[in-house]
Design a protein around this motif. Structure first.
Motif, PDB file in Angstrom:
ATOM      1  N   ILE A  43      -5.182   4.781   5.678  1.00 55.59           N
ATOM      2  CA  ILE A  43      -6.600   4.338   6.120  1.00 55.59           C
ATOM      3  C   ILE A  43      -7.368   5.212   6.694  1.00 55.59           C
ATOM      4  O   ILE A  43      -7.285   5.880   7.580  1.00 55.59           O
ATOM      5  CB  ILE A  43      -6.316   3.093   7.004  1.00 55.59           C
ATOM      6  CG1 ILE A  43      -5.431   2.139   6.436  1.00 55.59           C
ATOM      7  CG2 ILE A  43      -7.835   2.325   7.258  1.00 55.59           C
ATOM      8  CD1 ILE A  43      -4.831   1.086   7.708  1.00 55.59           C
ATOM      9  N   GLY A  48      -7.961 -10.217   2.599  1.00 54.20           N
ATOM     10  CA  GLY A  48      -8.791  -9.527   3.485  1.00 54.20           C
ATOM     11  C   GLY A  48      -8.730 -10.249   4.862  1.00 54.20           C
ATOM     12  O   GLY A  48      -9.394 -10.050   5.764  1.00 54.20           O
ATOM     13  N   LEU A  49      -7.853 -11.675   4.926  1.00 52.67           N
ATOM     14  CA  LEU A  49      -7.619 -12.301   6.034  1.00 52.67           C
ATOM     15  C   LEU A  49      -6.478 -12.193   6.878  1.00 52.67           C
ATOM     16  O   LEU A  49      -6.140 -12.394   8.043  1.00 52.67           O
ATOM     17  CB  LEU A  49      -7.588 -13.790   5.627  1.00 52.67           C
ATOM     18  CG  LEU A  49      -8.962 -14.477   5.385  1.00 52.67           C
ATOM     19  CD1 LEU A  49      -8.710 -15.930   4.858  1.00 52.67           C
ATOM     20  CD2 LEU A  49      -9.753 -14.400   6.892  1.00 52.67           C
ATOM     21  N   PHE A  79       0.947  -1.104   0.162  1.00 55.31           N
ATOM     22  CA  PHE A  79      -0.101  -0.124   0.074  1.00 55.31           C
ATOM     23  C   PHE A  79       0.880   1.185  -0.072  1.00 55.31           C
ATOM     24  O   PHE A  79       0.225   2.310   0.340  1.00 55.31           O
ATOM     25  CB  PHE A  79      -1.087  -0.075   1.176  1.00 55.31           C
ATOM     26  CG  PHE A  79      -1.964  -1.105   0.974  1.00 55.31           C
ATOM     27  CD1 PHE A  79      -3.104  -0.948   0.122  1.00 55.31           C
ATOM     28  CD2 PHE A  79      -1.977  -2.199   1.798  1.00 55.31           C
ATOM     29  CE1 PHE A  79      -3.976  -1.879   0.051  1.00 55.31           C
ATOM     30  CE2 PHE A  79      -2.831  -3.184   1.894  1.00 55.31           C
ATOM     31  CZ  PHE A  79      -3.915  -3.113   0.956  1.00 55.31           C
ATOM     32  N   SER A 113       0.791   4.772   7.401  1.00 57.25           N
ATOM     33  CA  SER A 113       0.067   4.065   8.506  1.00 57.25           C
ATOM     34  C   SER A 113       1.170   3.436   9.315  1.00 57.25           C
ATOM     35  O   SER A 113       2.567   3.155   8.747  1.00 57.25           O
ATOM     36  CB  SER A 113      -0.563   2.820   7.847  1.00 57.25           C
ATOM     37  OG  SER A 113      -1.548   3.190   6.860  1.00 57.25           O
ATOM     38  N   ASN A 135     -12.397  -8.343   5.674  1.00 57.03           N
ATOM     39  CA  ASN A 135     -12.418  -6.942   5.271  1.00 57.03           C
ATOM     40  C   ASN A 135     -11.322  -6.263   4.717  1.00 57.03           C
ATOM     41  O   ASN A 135     -10.289  -6.323   5.148  1.00 57.03           O
ATOM     42  CB  ASN A 135     -12.694  -6.461   6.652  1.00 57.03           C
ATOM     43  CG  ASN A 135     -14.357  -6.955   7.309  1.00 57.03           C
ATOM     44  OD1 ASN A 135     -14.954  -7.199   6.577  1.00 57.03           O
ATOM     45  ND2 ASN A 135     -14.564  -6.507   8.557  1.00 57.03           N
TER      46      ASN A 135
HETATM   47  P1  ADP Z   1      -5.255  -7.958   2.444  1.00 60.06           P
HETATM   48  O1  ADP Z   1      -4.200  -7.157   2.633  1.00 60.06           O
HETATM   49  O2  ADP Z   1      -5.176  -9.467   1.892  1.00 60.06           O
HETATM   50  O3  ADP Z   1      -6.445  -7.241   1.650  1.00 60.06           O
HETATM   51  P2  ADP Z   1      -5.350  -7.631   5.192  1.00 60.06           P
HETATM   52  O4  ADP Z   1      -6.244  -8.296   6.479  1.00 60.06           O
HETATM   53  O5  ADP Z   1      -3.906  -7.741   5.281  1.00 60.06           O
HETATM   54  O6  ADP Z   1      -6.021  -8.230   3.950  1.00 60.06           O
HETATM   55  O7  ADP Z   1      -5.504  -6.110   5.239  1.00 60.06           O
HETATM   56  C1  ADP Z   1      -6.998  -5.687   5.299  1.00 60.06           C
HETATM   57  C2  ADP Z   1      -7.168  -4.117   4.654  1.00 60.06           C
HETATM   58  O8  ADP Z   1      -6.416  -3.301   5.478  1.00 60.06           O
HETATM   59  C3  ADP Z   1      -6.454  -4.156   3.354  1.00 60.06           C
HETATM   60  O9  ADP Z   1      -7.256  -4.663   2.188  1.00 60.06           O
HETATM   61  C4  ADP Z   1      -6.169  -2.661   3.248  1.00 60.06           C
HETATM   62  O10 ADP Z   1      -7.360  -2.033   2.619  1.00 60.06           O
HETATM   63  C5  ADP Z   1      -5.943  -2.192   4.840  1.00 60.06           C
HETATM   64  N1  ADP Z   1      -4.656  -2.146   4.836  1.00 60.06           N
HETATM   65  C6  ADP Z   1      -3.722  -3.110   5.583  1.00 60.06           C
HETATM   66  N2  ADP Z   1      -2.561  -2.664   5.907  1.00 60.06           N
HETATM   67  C7  ADP Z   1      -2.634  -1.214   5.279  1.00 60.06           C
HETATM   68  C8  ADP Z   1      -1.531  -0.191   4.868  1.00 60.06           C
HETATM   69  N3  ADP Z   1      -0.103  -0.313   5.589  1.00 60.06           N
HETATM   70  N4  ADP Z   1      -1.666   0.581   4.319  1.00 60.06           N
HETATM   71  C9  ADP Z   1      -2.861   1.022   3.933  1.00 60.06           C
HETATM   72  N5  ADP Z   1      -3.898   0.148   4.339  1.00 60.06           N
HETATM   73  C10 ADP Z   1      -3.991  -1.055   4.663  1.00 60.06           C
END
Ligand code: ADP
Length: 646
Positions: free
Chosen positions: A380, A407-408, A346, A434, A393
């Motif tokens: 985020i 999203g897991l 991200f 983040s 999610n």
């Molecule tokens: P995945 O990465 O497989 O979608 P995760 O459970 O690891 O699933 O993350 C869930 C969601 O949280 C991501 O789809 C993203 O929207 C948000 N997210 C996680 N880490 C970050 C980050 N470092 N910066 C921005 N958004 C993030």
């Protein structure tokens, strides 16, 4: 006496009499007036007194009627109060300071089922007596006198705790007693039978739902595991296929099979882990491991992706924190992989920084370890922060949608951290970046001092050449921790100026604008400087191939783990070479395809490979061969191996 005299005398006497008469008449008149005035005053007085008497009489009347009203009101209020108290289904009674019943409603008395003696005037002790004698309450395992003592103690305490009793008919009554003015006690006896029944039903329903959920998760876990084995075969075979002679088109097909298979495996692994945790089947395997090394290995793995995007990947490991802990390294790696993977995924530009700090070991040798992964990515939105830790999610918006994922990851990470008794959090600002952090308490496997090489004792001077401020600060601290005197500069030109001051070591970044690290090394050699030169590179492969490599003593992969740095510094001193023999590897694998994939994967390595097809064979071969490494499927084998003696 002459007549004249007589006449004169008579006239004088008459005149005197007339004067006297006049005088008396005047006196009489005066007395009359006075009498009249007095009579008037008296009549006034009488009038006033009469009025006063009337007022008093009126007031009396009013007070009497007010009193009557008040009395009536009190009567109505009391009647209503009792009506209300009688209407409620729960028992109500109150007692005086001597614990004698003043009054009780029917619901209260009904429990005693017509026992005449329980009525106003009865004492609490007597009530307890009746209860035990008549078997009104189920007193469980207690003897009657024990139960009475318990209840009396409670009653006499300053603020009795609520108590639930069970009646002979199975009803549950909650006793709430509250002390009032002058030692009075108000007693409520609430019938909570329905509530208890509901609670029991709910608990049972919940137990069943949880069991069903566990069964479902268990099924999912088994399924994912079963899918994983053939998928490994697909991916492995595609990989081997790609090593054969193929046309461009065939290569594309094989590579698509491989990447799709790998993507599927990632998802299956996530589902498997998640289901295992849900089914409460995931067990942590604690063992000593090196946290710093583990983080650096991961960072090195991620380096490829980061480099492709032009991101800086940094590690700042607190120098005073031990590096070896006892924990589940596999799971910690999994959490870190997720956080780091997300951070790189991200973030389009800037850096990703892993910071490890901690609270030093307590008396039991446990340290609280804090790991944060900071990025300069898309961030985020505040309203999604809580959402992202939920399963499946993801932040669903324009900028986010282009990123792949199940999203897991965060849901699993959070569950794993909780399993470890730690916590995970996130701070984020959309557009800025983040920071994901977690903290866990881990036993320290080894005190940090043991890790520190004792080779440098303040005499040593090092020149650091590093354009990036954070990396420079980390490097300075790492070296200063060893007692090295450090001078830093930001580029090669500055270094060439500084170097005249005489240094024992140069530590330089590889990829610098203008003159790069290897060019600097060459320039130093040309200028006649012979001190060891340590090159830190994001791309060691590239550095190793450079002809200027001959000018540096060592090349280290960035970010540099403290252990590696210490190792290289130690290597500057002579050490005994180690006798080498091929590594003996035992792989236990019941699936023929996987055995084939495995042997093809390791061909070309200088190892002695043996296969066991089941657990029993694995144990036998283990005893016979004493391998250096055993590869084993966790749940595929039906026969559990056990630790050989010794
Ligand atoms: P995945 O990465 O497989 O979608 P995760 O459970 O690891 O699933 O993350 C869930 C969601 O949280 C991501 O789809 C993203 O929207 C948000 N997210 C996680 N880490 C970050 C980050 N470092 N910066 C921005 N958004 C993030």
């Amino acid at each position: 006496m002459s007549l004249a005299n007589k006449l004169a005398e008579e006239r004088r006497a008459r005149l005197a009499a007339e004067r006297l008469l006049e005088q008396k008449q005047a006196e009489l008149q005066a007395a009359n007036r006075k009498l009249g005035k007095h009579a008037l005053a008296l009549s006034h007085e009488i009038h006033e007194t009469r009025a006063e008497v009337q007022t008093v009489r009126d007031e009396n009347q009013r007070v009497k009627s007010d009193l009557n009203d008040a009395y009536q009101k009190v009567e109505i209020a009391e009647r209503r109060l009792w009506h209300s108290i009688e209407t409620i289904q729960d028992g109500f009674a109150f007692f005086d300071a001597d614990s004698r019943m003043i009054a009780a409603n029917n619901a209260y008395l009904a429990v005693f089922d017509g026992l005449e003696a329980v009525k106003p005037g009865v004492s609490y002790i007597e009530i307890l007596q009746f209860i035990t004698e008549e078997g009104v309450v189920n007193i469980g395992a207690l003897k009657p006198h024990e139960w009475r003592e318990k209840m009396l103690d409670r009653w006499q305490s300053f603020a009795p705790e609520p108590e639930v009793i069970r009646l002979w008919n199975g009803h549950y009554i909650k006793l709430i007693d509250q002390r009032g003015h002058g030692g009075d006690m108000v007693s409520l006896a609430l019938n909570i039978t329905d509530t208890i029944r509901h609670e029991k039903e709910l608990t049972e329903a919940r137990r069943r739902a949880e069991a069903a959920n566990r069964a479902k998760s268990s099924f999912l876990a088994n399924m994912s595991h079963e899918i994983r084995t053939p998928m490994n075969g697909v991916v492995g075979m595609a990989e081997l296929l790609m090593e054969t002679d193929l046309t461009e088109e065939q290569r594309l097909f094989a590579s698509t099979i491989k990447t799709s298979g790998e993507a599927l495996l990632v998802i299956i692994n996530d589902v498997l882990d998640y289901s295992k945790i849900e089914a409460e089947k995931l067990v942590l395997h604690a063992e000593p491991f090196d946290l710093e090394r583990c983080i650096h290995e991961l960072v090195t793995l991620m380096q490829v992706n980061a480099r492709d995007k032009g991101l800086e990947l940094l590690v700042d490991y607190d120098l005073f924190l031990p590096t070896r802990f006892v924990g589940d390294p596999g799971r910690i790696r999994q959490i870190m992989t997720n956080l780091l993977g997300n951070a790189v995924k991200f973030t389009e530009s800037g850096h990703v920084l892993v910071r490890v700090t901690g609270v030093h070991p307590d008396a039991e040798g446990r340290a609280s370890v804090h790991v944060t992964v900071e990025d300069t990515g898309i961030g985020i939105p505040p309203d999604k922060i809580d959402h992202i830790f939920g399963e499946f999610n993801q932040v669903d918006d324009e900028r986010n949608r282009k990123f792949e994922g199940t999203g897991l990851g965060l849901a699993i990470s959070q569950k794993l951290i909780r399993l470890m008794g730690g916590k995970i959090w996130v701070d984020s600002e959309p557009g800025k970046g983040s920071t994901f952090g977690f903290s866990v308490s881990l036993p320290v496997a080894e005190i940090v001092e043991a890790d520190m090489p004792n080779l440098i004792n303040g005499q040593f001077r090092a020149l650091i050449v590093e354009p990036q401020a954070t990396s420079r600060a980390i490097l300075e601290r790492q070296l200063e921790q060893l007692g090295v005197a450090v001078v830093s500069c930001q580029n090669a030109a500055e270094a060439l100026v500084q170097v005249g001051a005489g240094f024992d070591l140069v530590v330089s970044d590889h990829n610098m604008v203008g003159m790069d690290g290897l060019e600097l090394a060459e320039a130093l050699r040309d200028a006649g400087h012979g001190m060891p030169f340590l090159l830190l590179s994001h791309n060691t492969g590239y550095a190793e191939q450079d002809p200027a490599r001959v000018h540096v003593q060592a090349v280290l992969q960035r970010p540099v783990a403290r252990r590696d740095l210490f190792g290289v510094l130690a290597a500057l001193m002579p050490s005994d070479p180690v006798q080498a023999r091929p590594m003996r590897v035992l792989a236990a694998e019941d699936n023929r395809t996987n055995r084939l994939v495995f042997s093809k994967m390791v061909r070309g390595l200088d190892i002695e490979l043996s296969f066991a097809e089941n657990g029993r064979e694995a144990v036998e071969l283990y005893r016979a061969l004493v391998p250096d490494v055993v590869f084993m499927d966790i749940s595929g084998l039906m026969y559990q191996t056990h630790q050989p003696e010794g």
